[in-house]
Design a protein around this motif. Structure first.
Motif, PDB file in Angstrom:
ATOM      1  N   GLY A 202      59.760  -9.763   7.039  1.00 20.92           N
ATOM      2  CA  GLY A 202      58.603  -9.618   7.769  1.00 20.92           C
ATOM      3  C   GLY A 202      57.476  -8.737   6.753  1.00 20.92           C
ATOM      4  N   ASP A 203      56.303  -8.640   7.494  1.00 19.90           N
ATOM      5  CA  ASP A 203      55.290  -7.984   6.714  1.00 19.90           C
ATOM      6  C   ASP A 203      55.309  -6.477   6.572  1.00 19.90           C
ATOM      7  N   ALA A 204      55.729  -6.143   7.707  1.00 25.95           N
ATOM      8  CA  ALA A 204      55.667  -4.518   7.634  1.00 25.95           C
ATOM      9  C   ALA A 204      56.445  -3.887   8.556  1.00 25.95           C
ATOM     10  N   ILE A 205      57.026  -2.509   8.270  1.00 24.50           N
ATOM     11  CA  ILE A 205      58.093  -2.234   9.193  1.00 24.50           C
ATOM     12  C   ILE A 205      57.759  -1.551  10.584  1.00 24.50           C
ATOM     13  N   THR A 206      58.157  -1.992  11.557  1.00 22.06           N
ATOM     14  CA  THR A 206      57.672  -1.363  12.843  1.00 22.06           C
ATOM     15  C   THR A 206      58.967  -0.852  13.528  1.00 22.06           C
ATOM     16  N   PHE A 207      58.915  -0.085  14.588  1.00 22.86           N
ATOM     17  CA  PHE A 207      59.941   0.482  15.255  1.00 22.86           C
ATOM     18  C   PHE A 207      60.236   0.284  16.563  1.00 22.86           C
ATOM     19  N   GLU A 208      61.602   0.069  16.955  1.00 27.58           N
ATOM     20  CA  GLU A 208      61.923  -0.436  18.297  1.00 27.58           C
ATOM     21  C   GLU A 208      63.310   0.179  18.610  1.00 27.58           C
ATOM     22  N   SER A 209      63.886   0.741  17.460  1.00 30.28           N
ATOM     23  CA  SER A 209      65.227   1.322  17.720  1.00 30.28           C
ATOM     24  C   SER A 209      65.528   2.304  16.738  1.00 30.28           C
ATOM     25  N   GLU A 210      66.827   2.839  16.597  1.00 28.57           N
ATOM     26  CA  GLU A 210      67.112   3.779  15.425  1.00 28.57           C
ATOM     27  C   GLU A 210      66.988   3.032  14.210  1.00 28.57           C
ATOM     28  N   VAL A 211      66.591   3.945  13.259  1.00 27.24           N
ATOM     29  CA  VAL A 211      66.567   3.576  11.813  1.00 27.24           C
ATOM     30  C   VAL A 211      67.009   4.422  10.931  1.00 27.24           C
ATOM     31  N   ASP A 212      67.829   4.060   9.961  1.00 28.29           N
ATOM     32  CA  ASP A 212      68.253   4.891   8.899  1.00 28.29           C
ATOM     33  C   ASP A 212      68.325   4.245   7.585  1.00 28.29           C
ATOM     34  N   LYS A 213      67.200   3.955   6.799  1.00 31.31           N
ATOM     35  CA  LYS A 213      67.549   2.956   5.769  1.00 31.31           C
ATOM     36  C   LYS A 213      67.076   3.728   4.506  1.00 31.31           C
ATOM     37  N   ILE A 214      67.733   3.183   3.327  1.00 29.63           N
ATOM     38  CA  ILE A 214      67.360   3.787   2.032  1.00 29.63           C
ATOM     39  C   ILE A 214      66.603   2.577   1.212  1.00 29.63           C
ATOM     40  N   GLY A 239      58.857   9.853 -10.274  1.00 30.67           N
ATOM     41  CA  GLY A 239      60.314   9.995 -10.513  1.00 30.67           C
ATOM     42  C   GLY A 239      61.199  10.037  -9.476  1.00 30.67           C
ATOM     43  N   LEU A 240      60.834   9.320  -8.328  1.00 33.89           N
ATOM     44  CA  LEU A 240      61.581   9.177  -7.210  1.00 33.89           C
ATOM     45  C   LEU A 240      61.547   7.700  -6.899  1.00 33.89           C
ATOM     46  N   PRO A 241      62.448   6.638  -7.083  1.00 32.35           N
ATOM     47  CA  PRO A 241      62.534   5.544  -7.118  1.00 32.35           C
ATOM     48  C   PRO A 241      62.814   4.899  -5.709  1.00 32.35           C
ATOM     49  N   ASP A 242      63.323   5.815  -4.800  1.00 33.22           N
ATOM     50  CA  ASP A 242      63.946   5.246  -3.571  1.00 33.22           C
ATOM     51  C   ASP A 242      62.838   5.959  -2.399  1.00 33.22           C
ATOM     52  N   ALA A 243      63.130   5.233  -1.270  1.00 34.05           N
ATOM     53  CA  ALA A 243      62.464   5.790  -0.141  1.00 34.05           C
ATOM     54  C   ALA A 243      63.249   5.587   1.278  1.00 34.05           C
ATOM     55  N   VAL A 244      63.501   6.776   1.903  1.00 31.70           N
ATOM     56  CA  VAL A 244      64.203   6.712   3.014  1.00 31.70           C
ATOM     57  C   VAL A 244      63.492   6.749   4.227  1.00 31.70           C
ATOM     58  N   VAL A 245      63.672   5.786   5.110  1.00 30.67           N
ATOM     59  CA  VAL A 245      62.984   5.797   6.557  1.00 30.67           C
ATOM     60  C   VAL A 245      63.770   5.978   7.761  1.00 30.67           C
ATOM     61  N   TRP A 246      63.530   7.156   8.503  1.00 28.27           N
ATOM     62  CA  TRP A 246      64.529   7.435   9.558  1.00 28.27           C
ATOM     63  C   TRP A 246      63.997   7.974  10.744  1.00 28.27           C
ATOM     64  N   ASN A 247      64.405   7.602  11.717  1.00 31.74           N
ATOM     65  CA  ASN A 247      63.804   7.800  12.953  1.00 31.74           C
ATOM     66  C   ASN A 247      65.302   7.759  13.904  1.00 31.74           C
ATOM     67  N   HIS A 266      57.437  11.164  18.485  1.00 33.89           N
ATOM     68  CA  HIS A 266      56.219  11.602  17.821  1.00 33.89           C
ATOM     69  C   HIS A 266      56.585  11.819  16.314  1.00 33.89           C
ATOM     70  N   MET A 267      57.593  11.497  16.059  1.00 40.37           N
ATOM     71  CA  MET A 267      57.698  11.803  14.387  1.00 40.37           C
ATOM     72  C   MET A 267      58.310  10.450  13.776  1.00 40.37           C
ATOM     73  N   LEU A 268      58.231  10.494  12.343  1.00 36.69           N
ATOM     74  CA  LEU A 268      58.735   9.453  11.794  1.00 36.69           C
ATOM     75  C   LEU A 268      59.154  10.204  10.056  1.00 36.69           C
ATOM     76  N   CYS A 269      60.158  10.110   9.709  1.00 36.81           N
ATOM     77  CA  CYS A 269      60.657  10.429   8.327  1.00 36.81           C
ATOM     78  C   CYS A 269      60.393   9.262   7.418  1.00 36.81           C
ATOM     79  N   VAL A 270      59.522   9.597   6.428  1.00 42.04           N
ATOM     80  CA  VAL A 270      59.478   8.713   5.062  1.00 42.04           C
ATOM     81  C   VAL A 270      59.509   9.543   3.934  1.00 42.04           C
ATOM     82  N   GLU A 271      60.665   9.331   3.227  1.00 43.83           N
ATOM     83  CA  GLU A 271      61.004  10.391   2.309  1.00 43.83           C
ATOM     84  C   GLU A 271      61.140   9.831   0.791  1.00 43.83           C
ATOM     85  N   ALA A 272      60.386  10.438   0.128  1.00 47.42           N
ATOM     86  CA  ALA A 272      60.616   9.878  -1.587  1.00 47.42           C
ATOM     87  C   ALA A 272      62.081  10.719  -1.842  1.00 47.42           C
ATOM     88  N   ALA A 273      62.700   9.654  -2.612  1.00 51.31           N
ATOM     89  CA  ALA A 273      64.048  10.221  -2.623  1.00 51.31           C
ATOM     90  C   ALA A 273      64.553   9.447  -4.214  1.00 51.31           C
TER      91      ALA A 273
END
Length: 314
Positions: A202-214, A239-247, A266-273
Motif C-alpha cells: 500500500g501507499d501509506a500506513i493507516t490505522f484500523e486496529s492494534e499495530v506494533d511493527k519494527i 544513526g537510527l536505521p529502524d522505525a517502530v510504529v505502535w498503537n 489520540h496518540m501514535l508512537c513513531v519511534e526512531a530506533a
C-alpha cells in the motif's frame, strides 16, 4: 520595561520531581524531567501540545512515565534479565557538568545537557559501565532535537551490545484520520506475530486496529499526517536505521492501568530506533543517535495532504 527571555528554567514538576523547561522567543516550549531524562511536553507557538502524555501517567518512581519521549536503553522490548525497554527511562539523570562532546550551535539557546552513568544497582542486572549523554534542544523555529551519545567506559576490556529507541508519543486528533508516509514498501518485523518479517503493502500506513511493527532500513525522514488538524509531523533521524510504529488499540489500552481506555484514539508512537541489528561498542568507543521533530501545517491537495512536498522540503 524589557524582561529578559528565560530560555532554560530549572523547576519542580509533578510530585516534586525535578524538571527543566525550555522556551523559545516565538512562544514554543518543551519540558524535560530528570526522571527518565524524558521529554514530557513539546508545545508550538500557539501553546498546543504536540506530544501525548496519558491523563493516567504515574509520575512516581520506579514506574516509567507513560507518554512524551521515553528513552529505551540498553534494550528495546523485553528479553533476558532486563526490564521492558531497559532502565534509562526510570533512572534519575543529572545535569551534565561537562557537555563538551556536543558542539554548540550559537542560534540555539534553549537546550539542556543530561547525563546518566551506571550505578552499582544497574551493574548487577547489566554488568557494564557506560556514560549516556543526552542533549535536548528546542530550536528557534520550534523544532525539538534529541541527541544521544553513549560511551563504553568498561575497565575490564569488555565490549557491550545494546538496542535503543526514542519512544515518541505524538498527539493526534483521531488515529483513524492519521497516515504515516515514508515507510511504504519496506520490510518490518511484526511484534504481534512473533517478530515475523513482512513487506509493507500500500501507499501509506493507516490505522484500523492494534499495530506494533519494527520497520527496518528506513529513510532518514518520516512524515506523520494528521488530516483533521491539518498538521504534519516530520521526524528526521540519524544513526537510527529502524522505525517502530505502535498503537495499543482498545483491548490493550483497557489493560494498561496508566493509560486511559479511549486514549489510544489520540496518540501514535513513531519511534526512531536501532533494534534489528544491535550496536556493539568496545571500551572507549562512542555511538551517536539523533532525532529531530518538527510540526508543519499541511495543505490539502486533491482532497488529500501532499506528503511529497513535506518529504522533499528540507
Amino acid at each position: 520595561m524589557s524582561t529578559e527571555m528565560v530560555y532554560v528554567e530549572h523547576c519542580k514538576g509533578i510530585n516534586g520531581l525535578d524538571k527543566v523547561v525550555l522556551r523559545e522567543v516565538r512562544g514554543c516550549s518543551a519540558e524535560v524531567y530528570l526522571y527518565g531524562g524524558q521529554v514530557t511536553s513539546w508545545k508550538n507557538e500557539h501553546g498546543e501540545e504536540l506530544l501525548f502524555v496519558s491523563s493516567k501517567a504515574i509520575f512516581k518512581p520506579p514506574k516509567a512515565i507513560r507518554g512524551g519521549i521515553p528513552i529505551c536503553f540498553p534494550q528495546f522490548g523485553s528479553h533476558g534479565s532486563l526490564e521492558q525497554h531497559g532502565f534509562a527511562r526510570n533512572s534519575f539523570w543529572s545535569i551534565d557538568p561537562d557537555p563538551s562532546p556536543f558542539p554548540t550551535n550559537s542560534s540555539n539557546k534553549a537546550f539542556v545537557d543530561l547525563i546518566l552513568k551506571h550505578s552499582e544497582e544497574d551493574v548487577k542486572i547489566w554488568p557494564h559501565r557506560y556514560e549516556f549523554r543526552l542533549r535536548v534542544t528546542l530550536g528557534p523555529g520550534g523544532d525539538l532535537m534529541l541527541t544521544s551519545r553513549i560511551r563504553n567506559t568498561n575497565t575490564d576490556g569488555k565490549p557491550f551490545t545494546f538496542t535503543f529507541a526514542y519512544h515518541t508519543y505524538f498527539s493526534v486528533s483521531d488515529i483513524s484520520e492519521v497516515r504515516v508516509e515514508g515507510l511504504e514498501t519496506l520490510d518490518y518485523l511484526d511484534n504481534l506475530q512473533n517478530k515475523e518479517r513482512f513487506t509493507e503493502q500500500g501507499d501509506a500506513i493507516t490505522f484500523e486496529s492494534e499495530v506494533d511493527k519494527i520497520y527496518v532500513s528506513t529513510p532518514t525522514k518520516i512524515a506523520i499526517l494528521d488530516h483533521e488538524r491539518k498538521r504534519t509531523f516530520v521526524l528526521r533521524k540519524d544513526g537510527l536505521p529502524d522505525a517502530v510504529v505502535w498503537n495499543p488499540w482498545d483491548k490493550k489500552a483497557k489493560a494498561m492501568p496508566d493509560f486511559g481506555d479511549d486514549e489510544y484514539k489520540h496518540m501514535l508512537c513513531v519511534e526512531a530506533a536501532c533494534v534489528e541489528k544491535p550496536i556493539t561498542l568496545k571500551p572507549g568507543e562512542e555511538w551517536r543517535g539523533r532525532q529531530e521533530l518538527s510540526a508543519v501545517p499541511s495543505s490539502y491537495c486533491s482532497g488529500q495532504l501532499d506528503p511529497q512536498r513535506v518529504l522533499q522540503a528540507g
